[in-house]
Write a protein that holds these residues in place. Sequence first.
Motif, PDB file in Angstrom:
ATOM      1  N   THR A  17      46.821  66.375  19.854  1.00 49.31           N
ATOM      2  CA  THR A  17      46.039  66.617  21.299  1.00 49.31           C
ATOM      3  C   THR A  17      46.706  67.090  22.426  1.00 49.31           C
ATOM      4  O   THR A  17      47.810  67.677  22.099  1.00 49.31           O
ATOM      5  CB  THR A  17      45.799  64.828  21.577  1.00 49.31           C
ATOM      6  OG1 THR A  17      44.897  64.700  22.711  1.00 49.31           O
ATOM      7  CG2 THR A  17      46.974  64.195  22.048  1.00 49.31           C
ATOM      8  N   ARG A  24      44.833  59.864  29.245  1.00 49.73           N
ATOM      9  CA  ARG A  24      43.603  60.427  28.247  1.00 49.73           C
ATOM     10  C   ARG A  24      43.820  59.404  27.156  1.00 49.73           C
ATOM     11  O   ARG A  24      44.969  58.885  26.679  1.00 49.73           O
ATOM     12  CB  ARG A  24      44.407  61.633  27.791  1.00 49.73           C
ATOM     13  CG  ARG A  24      43.625  62.393  26.794  1.00 49.73           C
ATOM     14  CD  ARG A  24      44.210  63.736  26.128  1.00 49.73           C
ATOM     15  NE  ARG A  24      43.437  64.142  25.109  1.00 49.73           N
ATOM     16  CZ  ARG A  24      42.262  64.672  25.046  1.00 49.73           C
ATOM     17  NH1 ARG A  24      41.725  65.251  26.161  1.00 49.73           N
ATOM     18  NH2 ARG A  24      41.662  65.335  24.032  1.00 49.73           N
ATOM     19  N   ASP A  26      42.983  58.784  23.196  1.00 50.31           N
ATOM     20  CA  ASP A  26      42.735  59.343  21.844  1.00 50.31           C
ATOM     21  C   ASP A  26      42.599  58.006  20.974  1.00 50.31           C
ATOM     22  O   ASP A  26      43.515  57.118  20.915  1.00 50.31           O
ATOM     23  CB  ASP A  26      43.564  60.458  21.362  1.00 50.31           C
ATOM     24  CG  ASP A  26      43.519  61.741  22.362  1.00 50.31           C
ATOM     25  OD1 ASP A  26      42.618  62.272  22.177  1.00 50.31           O
ATOM     26  OD2 ASP A  26      44.540  61.708  23.421  1.00 50.31           O
TER      27      ASP A  26
END
Length: 247
Positions: A17, A24, A26
């Motif tokens: 990523t 963020r 994920d």
Amino acid sequence: PDRPVRLLQGGRTVLETRARRGERHDTVPSIAGLLTTLSDGRKALRLSLDAPGGGTPVYYDLSVREIVSRPTLTPLDRGIAVERWYETLDTRRPITSVAEGQVVRVRLRITCPEERQMVILDDPLPAGLEAVDLSLRTISPFPAGAFEEGSEGDGDDLFGESLTSAWAFGSWDSGMWSAFDHREIRDDRVVYFARQLWRGTYAATYLARATTAGRFTMAPAHAEEMYNPGVHGRSGGGAFTITPAGQ
């Protein structure tokens, strides 16, 4: 700054990523094949982060969610020890079977080796039991002392600062202090919440009525820090039997 990041397990790339300013999120759908076995037989998840390019550090946190494939009925202590048992009202003898229509006392005990904050204690009921809400009656139909809540241990363990500051937390019921600020009686469980628990042992008690005959799963009671769920624990579980009335 925007930079590539790789999550590794040994030499295997689990996730690729990019790190960006701000948060963020994920998700890795499965950790199958990522667990290693320690020398004592326990399973461990060991991962490393690779962020080439240098510069500003990359900060991250990892949360693991598990869904068990079969009932987990053994105790677990990951920073909070939880005990739970059922007993008769008169003899206070631990039981795993009761007649339909009778009332049992549910006893809960949690032990914190260190100070804990924002703790939730969730006790699911066997399907044949229903919690008794005594607040719906102005006069209790049960004898004095049928249910008790409070704390166990010496004052130094329970109240790290002083008794006065400790009483700023918790709640009062029938002249007795409880470390739990809030309690919810639901259809299938009873939930307790405490803003602050000092090092020590704390107890909670409620009553439940056997409403349906049968053999039911006695799921473990679970406790955790709400904003730090890695600190948690559960009681043991098993089976609870309710026999038909008059048998």
